[in-house]
Design a protein around this motif. Structure first.
Motif, mmCIF file in Angstrom:
data_model
loop_
_atom_site.group_PDB
_atom_site.id
_atom_site.type_symbol
_atom_site.label_atom_id
_atom_site.label_comp_id
_atom_site.label_asym_id
_atom_site.label_seq_id
_atom_site.Cartn_x
_atom_site.Cartn_y
_atom_site.Cartn_z
ATOM 1 N N LEU A 366 10.310 17.073 2.004
ATOM 2 C CA LEU A 366 9.011 17.014 2.450
ATOM 3 C C LEU A 366 9.357 17.298 4.034
ATOM 4 C CD1 LEU A 366 7.408 13.868 0.887
ATOM 5 C CD2 LEU A 366 6.603 16.408 0.741
ATOM 6 N N ILE A 367 10.629 16.857 4.365
ATOM 7 C CA ILE A 367 10.921 17.266 5.949
ATOM 8 C C ILE A 367 11.070 18.795 6.109
ATOM 9 C CG2 ILE A 367 12.927 17.225 7.271
ATOM 10 C CD1 ILE A 367 13.299 14.305 6.554
ATOM 11 N N ALA A 368 11.760 19.280 4.734
ATOM 12 C CA ALA A 368 11.838 20.830 4.981
ATOM 13 C C ALA A 368 10.413 21.531 5.227
ATOM 14 C CB ALA A 368 12.667 21.384 3.811
ATOM 15 N N SER A 369 9.273 21.012 4.375
ATOM 16 C CA SER A 369 8.141 21.698 4.458
ATOM 17 C C SER A 369 7.427 21.328 5.654
ATOM 18 C CB SER A 369 7.417 21.375 3.178
ATOM 19 O OG SER A 369 7.051 19.879 3.319
ATOM 20 N N GLY A 370 8.059 20.485 6.347
ATOM 21 C CA GLY A 370 6.968 19.821 7.659
ATOM 22 C C GLY A 370 6.287 18.638 7.437
ATOM 23 N N GLU A 371 5.850 18.325 6.202
ATOM 24 C CA GLU A 371 4.906 17.317 5.666
ATOM 25 C C GLU A 371 5.519 15.931 6.386
ATOM 26 O OE1 GLU A 371 2.604 18.075 1.804
ATOM 27 O OE2 GLU A 371 4.650 19.078 1.849
ATOM 28 N N TRP A 372 6.645 15.786 6.248
ATOM 29 C CA TRP A 372 7.378 14.413 6.646
ATOM 30 C C TRP A 372 8.435 14.926 7.830
ATOM 31 C CZ3 TRP A 372 9.002 10.604 2.453
ATOM 32 C CH2 TRP A 372 7.922 9.726 1.978
ATOM 33 N N ASP A 373 8.259 15.805 8.627
ATOM 34 C CA ASP A 373 8.980 16.119 9.752
ATOM 35 C C ASP A 373 8.362 15.537 10.902
ATOM 36 O OD1 ASP A 373 11.135 16.929 11.457
ATOM 37 O OD2 ASP A 373 10.651 19.157 11.183
ATOM 38 N N VAL A 374 8.378 14.210 10.954
ATOM 39 C CA VAL A 374 7.428 13.474 11.941
ATOM 40 C C VAL A 374 8.184 13.201 13.244
ATOM 41 C CG1 VAL A 374 6.202 12.203 10.273
ATOM 42 C CG2 VAL A 374 8.230 11.240 11.004
ATOM 43 N N ARG A 375 9.340 13.655 13.508
ATOM 44 C CA ARG A 375 10.063 13.670 14.728
ATOM 45 C C ARG A 375 10.002 12.211 15.446
ATOM 46 N NH1 ARG A 375 11.222 18.455 16.765
ATOM 47 N NH2 ARG A 375 10.932 18.043 18.860
ATOM 48 N N ARG A 376 10.254 11.189 14.731
ATOM 49 C CA ARG A 376 10.231 9.924 15.148
ATOM 50 C C ARG A 376 10.905 9.282 13.988
ATOM 51 N NH1 ARG A 376 6.384 6.835 12.563
ATOM 52 N NH2 ARG A 376 4.687 8.027 11.508
ATOM 53 N N MET A 377 11.412 8.126 14.305
ATOM 54 C CA MET A 377 11.831 7.093 13.025
ATOM 55 C C MET A 377 10.893 6.558 12.504
ATOM 56 S SD MET A 377 14.434 3.741 13.391
ATOM 57 C CE MET A 377 15.814 4.682 13.695
ATOM 58 N N ALA A 378 10.935 6.350 10.899
ATOM 59 C CA ALA A 378 9.777 5.838 10.216
ATOM 60 C C ALA A 378 10.374 5.347 8.778
ATOM 61 C CB ALA A 378 8.711 6.786 9.640
ATOM 62 N N ASN A 379 9.706 4.108 8.493
ATOM 63 C CA ASN A 379 10.113 3.509 7.117
ATOM 64 C C ASN A 379 9.044 4.535 6.192
ATOM 65 O OD1 ASN A 379 11.046 1.147 9.071
ATOM 66 N ND2 ASN A 379 11.984 0.870 6.917
ATOM 67 N N VAL A 380 9.372 4.404 4.800
ATOM 68 C CA VAL A 380 8.504 5.090 4.006
ATOM 69 C C VAL A 380 7.054 4.741 4.027
ATOM 70 C CG1 VAL A 380 8.292 5.637 1.571
ATOM 71 C CG2 VAL A 380 10.430 5.985 2.512
ATOM 72 N N GLU A 381 6.781 3.778 4.044
ATOM 73 C CA GLU A 381 5.493 3.078 3.799
ATOM 74 C C GLU A 381 4.673 3.473 5.152
ATOM 75 O OE1 GLU A 381 7.669 -0.767 5.235
ATOM 76 O OE2 GLU A 381 8.214 1.183 4.217
ATOM 77 N N GLU A 382 5.211 4.090 6.248
ATOM 78 C CA GLU A 382 4.708 4.648 7.595
ATOM 79 C C GLU A 382 4.090 5.946 7.350
ATOM 80 O OE1 GLU A 382 6.098 2.854 11.418
ATOM 81 O OE2 GLU A 382 7.870 2.888 9.979
ATOM 82 N N LEU A 383 4.505 6.689 6.086
ATOM 83 C CA LEU A 383 4.192 8.214 6.140
ATOM 84 C C LEU A 383 3.322 8.277 4.879
ATOM 85 C CD1 LEU A 383 8.144 8.870 6.062
ATOM 86 C CD2 LEU A 383 6.559 9.464 8.157
ATOM 87 N N PRO A 384 2.589 9.351 4.837
ATOM 88 C CA PRO A 384 1.504 9.767 3.881
ATOM 89 C C PRO A 384 2.242 9.554 2.273
ATOM 90 C CG PRO A 384 1.336 11.321 5.588
ATOM 91 C CD PRO A 384 2.797 10.437 5.860
ATOM 92 N N PRO A 385 1.769 8.732 1.797
ATOM 93 C CA PRO A 385 2.355 8.650 0.243
ATOM 94 C C PRO A 385 2.009 9.764 -0.711
ATOM 95 C CG PRO A 385 0.370 6.957 0.349
ATOM 96 C CD PRO A 385 0.868 7.835 1.737
ATOM 97 N N GLN A 386 1.036 10.322 -0.664
ATOM 98 C CA GLN A 386 0.280 11.530 -1.378
ATOM 99 C C GLN A 386 1.501 12.557 -1.894
ATOM 100 O OE1 GLN A 386 -1.455 10.147 0.477
ATOM 101 N NE2 GLN A 386 -3.296 9.184 -0.468
#
Length: 413
Positions: A366-386
């Protein structure tokens, strides 16, 4: 788009991660694996080739690394061109590896909270003692750092977020339930690093109840759970990583973690603890040698990776969310069942390692695709689950849900 992965850690989870990265190397690019013991990395690489796991031709290389050495880790990241670092070594390494990622700009993924070897059961929330102190630094530098992207923590956090958003108007409680109904045939062994395993259970049990931290002793509180596939199982209220983020990030008044233990495990654990053999504090022997009892116990127990060939049975790990929907009480249990033998046949590791390693690769994709490349620190529950659940379904950890007595697969859209 980010490519090229450096995997730090060559235990059972590392083996899963490298195999799954290899199966997706057309998306992830070159794969490098590093550990203090380079021979362990080489054995994993040999296993990948033996199972023909590489999707396409690409680099797959082993490296010797002391990941506590930030400068050495920085050099390796630069040398390999890695843009994504998956840290599945000891949780003692987290802050060192994170520092190297901040310096190089490589995205960071881990599967557990950082620990100080000299401290057990620190003041909650534990993330605030280490990782969260570097949130602002990650955001300033535009660094993506995904914390706790294993199964628990990780997938169960995403289950909680998915259920809260999709099925509830108001949430009263989140209970994580972790049952390993498998058998490895050894007299006694832990399913992951014995040192980390025992440290989880020798201090206070912290849970989040009525919007405040509550402390219990280990094995003080238990209840029986009737779960899919594995049936009726006894589990104990236990302190665990995800309680320390979910309690602070989702605004739910009750967050608890429950883990299943056999009577045999509890008996052995109790004897070891009563004798002082689970202490992390050094002692001196009659011969003048300074040793840490917990490290001695770790040294004499089976390597968790060695359990894989003989492991049988299944795991059931999930998130029970309770609250209200349309003005009526409602509950949903979102879960996965994994099979130890199937995991071994696919990647050469047992089911506990499989459930911990696959999600880290899903996060990397998801980081490679850009979907989770959020450019900040995040725990998993802060990111889109789908997108995470979709990747897990594809990678071998399908999600199911029980609601209103009906058990069905989850196909997140």
């Amino acid at each position: 788009m980010k490519k090229n992965v450096l995997v730090i850690g060559a235990g059972g989870v590392g083996q899963v991660v490298v195999h799954k990265c290899a199966q997706n190397n057309e998306l992830l690019g070159d794969i490098h694996i590093a550990s203090r013991t380079v021979e362990k990395c080489q054995r994993i690489i040999a296993s990948v080739h033996e199972k023909n796991a590489l999707k396409t031709h690409g680099a797959l290389q082993a490296h010797a690394l002391d990941a506590l050495d930030v400068a050495a880790t920085v050099r390796l990241i630069k040398q390999t061109g890695a843009q994504i670092v998956i840290n599945v070594g000891s949780s003692f390494l987290n802050m060192s590896v994170l520092s190297a990622c901040i310096e190089t700009g490589a995205a960071y993924i881990d599967t557990a909270i950082h620990e100080d070897p000299a401290k057990i059961c620190e003041t909650p929330p534990w993330y605030a003692n280490y990782e969260w102190k570097r949130r602002a630094e990650c955001e300033r530098s535009g660094l993506t750092a995904i914390l706790g992207a294993g199964f628990d923590p990780g997938v169960v956090n995403s289950y909680a977020k998915f259920a809260c958003d999709s099925y509830f108007d108001r949430v009263q409680s989140i209970d994580i339930v972790d049952i390993n109904a498998g058998r490895h045939g050894r007299y006694f062994a832990t399913n992951f690093d014995p040192e980390i395993n025992f440290r989880e259970f020798t201090g206070q049990v912290w849970s989040w109840q009525n919007s405040k931290w509550t402390s219990n002793k280990m094995f003080e509180v238990s209840r029986e759970w009737n779960l899919p596939v594995v049936g009726l199982q006894k589990a104990y209220l236990t302190g665990h990583d995800e309680v320390h983020s979910l309690s602070q990030l989702l605004g739910v008044p009750n967050v608890r973690f429950w883990m299943g233990f056999s009577d045999h495990y509890i008996n052995v654990f109790t004897v070891l603890k009563s004798l002082g053999l689970l202490s992390e504090q050094p002692i001196r022997t009659a011969e003048g040698l300074q040793v840490v009892p917990l490290k001695v116990v770790k040294a004499v127990l089976p390597d968790p990776a060695s359990l894989a060939p003989d492991y049988e049975g299944k795991t059931c790990i999930g998130t029970l969310v309770e609250g209200e929907r349309a003005g009526k009480p409602h509950q949903a249990f979102v879960y996965n069942v994994a099979d130890h033998k199937q995991a071994y046949q696919e990647v050469g590791s047992q089911g506990i390692s499989y459930t911990a390693g696959v999600p880290a690769v899903a996060a990397a994709l998801l980081i490679a695709s850009g979907e989770w490349d959020v450019r900040r620190m995040a725990n998993v529950e802060e990111l889109p689950p789908q997108p995470f659940l979709r990747q897990l379904n594809r990678l071998g950890l399908p999600t199911r849900i029980v609601q209103n007595g009906l058990d069905s697969p989850v196909d997140p859209v």
